[in-house]
Design an enzyme around this catalytic site. Sequence first.
Site, PDB file in Angstrom:
ATOM      1  N   ASN A 144     -25.194   8.049  -2.286  1.00 24.45           N
ATOM      2  CA  ASN A 144     -25.943   8.992  -1.300  1.00 24.45           C
ATOM      3  C   ASN A 144     -26.404  10.030  -1.866  1.00 24.45           C
ATOM      4  O   ASN A 144     -27.365  10.685  -1.369  1.00 24.45           O
ATOM      5  CB  ASN A 144     -24.917   9.034  -0.262  1.00 24.45           C
ATOM      6  CG  ASN A 144     -23.569   9.764  -0.818  1.00 24.45           C
ATOM      7  OD1 ASN A 144     -23.085   9.571  -1.773  1.00 24.45           O
ATOM      8  ND2 ASN A 144     -22.938  10.606   0.183  1.00 24.45           N
ATOM      9  N   PRO A 201     -23.083   6.005 -12.727  1.00 22.81           N
ATOM     10  CA  PRO A 201     -23.878   6.161 -11.358  1.00 22.81           C
ATOM     11  C   PRO A 201     -23.367   4.833 -10.663  1.00 22.81           C
ATOM     12  O   PRO A 201     -22.749   3.679 -11.129  1.00 22.81           O
ATOM     13  CB  PRO A 201     -25.228   6.004 -11.669  1.00 22.81           C
ATOM     14  CG  PRO A 201     -25.435   5.383 -12.900  1.00 22.81           C
ATOM     15  CD  PRO A 201     -24.250   5.719 -13.796  1.00 22.81           C
ATOM     16  N   GLU A 259     -13.065  13.256  -4.358  1.00 22.14           N
ATOM     17  CA  GLU A 259     -13.645  13.318  -2.795  1.00 22.14           C
ATOM     18  C   GLU A 259     -13.736  12.091  -2.194  1.00 22.14           C
ATOM     19  O   GLU A 259     -14.645  11.411  -2.681  1.00 22.14           O
ATOM     20  CB  GLU A 259     -15.012  14.200  -2.760  1.00 22.14           C
ATOM     21  CG  GLU A 259     -15.265  14.811  -1.656  1.00 22.14           C
ATOM     22  CD  GLU A 259     -16.079  13.834  -0.810  1.00 22.14           C
ATOM     23  OE1 GLU A 259     -15.659  13.064   0.116  1.00 22.14           O
ATOM     24  OE2 GLU A 259     -17.465  13.888  -0.834  1.00 22.14           O
ATOM     25  N   GLU A 288     -14.213   6.483   8.610  1.00 19.63           N
ATOM     26  CA  GLU A 288     -15.224   6.858   8.126  1.00 19.63           C
ATOM     27  C   GLU A 288     -16.271   5.991   8.456  1.00 19.63           C
ATOM     28  O   GLU A 288     -16.539   4.787   7.790  1.00 19.63           O
ATOM     29  CB  GLU A 288     -15.376   7.220   6.639  1.00 19.63           C
ATOM     30  CG  GLU A 288     -16.617   7.715   6.094  1.00 19.63           C
ATOM     31  CD  GLU A 288     -16.494   8.368   4.733  1.00 19.63           C
ATOM     32  OE1 GLU A 288     -17.270   9.227   4.475  1.00 19.63           O
ATOM     33  OE2 GLU A 288     -16.022   7.833   4.036  1.00 19.63           O
TER      34      GLU A 288
END
Length: 500
Positions: free
Chosen positions: A159, A183, A254, A385
């Site tokens: 994102n 990535p 995170e 979420e």
Amino acid sequence: MSSDVTVLMANLSGQHFIDGVLVAGEGPTTPVIDPATEQICAVFAEATTAEIDTAVAAAMRAQRAWWALSALERTEALHEVATALAEVAPLAGEVMTREMGKPFVESNWEGGTSASSLRYYAELARHDQGRVAGAALPGQTHLTLKEPLGTVVSIVPFNFPVLLFGWQAAASLAAGNAVIVKPSELTPMTLLALMEAFSVLPPGLVQVLTGGAEVGAALVGHPDTHAVAFTGSVKAAQAVARTAAERFKPVLIEASGNDPFIVMPSAPIDMVARGAAFAAFLNCGQVCTSAERFYVHDDVFDEFVEGLVIEARSLRLGSGLERVDLGPMASERERQRVEAIVARAVEQGAAVLCGGKRPEALPTGWFYEPTVLEVTHEMDLMHGETFGPLAPVCRVSSLDEAIALANDSEVGLGANIYTEDLAEAFRAVHELETGIVWVNTPLNDNDAVAFGGRKLTGSGRELGIEGLEQFRRSKMVMIAPEARPDPEWFPYADEDAFPG
């Protein structure tokens, strides 16, 4: 897609960036799909064990050379990288838009904000590399020195691939470390396209290895990597933390957000509706700090909902390379996941006030309309979420109720409140169980202010001095100017012996 980017993505396909050069991957390849067209725009290679070992060895060599430079030399080099990063940002931004769909204005912005972080940390690290403490023994000098950890593994999501890598790389490099980034499988070309900006650094100091979860796990568990920065799901983060714990590697995590957004009667509701639309729908809601739970006071509920629906319906959807506000979701799987969340909410009694479906005008691409729902706090979508363009709105009768419901979550990244009552604002700042609280200013950040969460959101902090400390270790140093006897040495005095 511009001809320059067509050529660039073809040249980057199947490559890794190892020891300062692009290297054709030896592992199997996987296509990268443009979410706006559903067409293959590139392929990425799965890094092999040998390629991982080669990259780690190169990082170790480069890190020693980097740390051998003076702090001033490292600072000057990072400023050069920041300048180059800002220059390559539009090209990498176009690649990012093709890979994951967000509007080009957002993709391009990521490069600029990463350059800002590099400049901030270049100066912060030069300013502070330890401290002198008051000595415990006369005539001595006692120090705390700050040293790098070694090689940092950065695992970044789809994102914000440039932003999050930029935050982590800036702090890691400024602290004296090497960085190997893995990535997302959805955005591998973006970071490869960015590597030319790091060419002024020692070869191997910054490297890119593409691949899936197995590549990330191998890097995390490698005996010669020394720290991990991870952004992703709670389940994946827990696996990363367990692997890193085997070697006591520091871990920045995170993992998830489910951010509340409180609206109180004192706030100007027309302005709040605009802020709420941005907080909920930025990047098609694919933001860890998206507002995902709206708790709105009864006195302004109807007015707020009416304004938010107007804002949602006004947003322009389409390819991120066009003049739009929202692009597609990053993958077909992501859209299907959001559709299932909405279907479950409706099954539980939610009212869809706008959106809730694929746009008829965009039959190709993984688009989904920005959606506003009227819900109750007990519904499933308020407790996980959602990571999509959803704005579920719940009535509350007081600030006490809003704070209690906001805190009823297993994660605690950010929280928002709109109020012009100073007492309410201060209560929210102190009582919300999150690592971030935004009062009347959603989703902003600052290089100099720590970013991170509580609970199952994870551990550690990015940005600020805390972000630099994440990638440094402290060393205690005590220096006596000459060799002298110490009163604590043998033999012990008889009068100090046990008196019995």
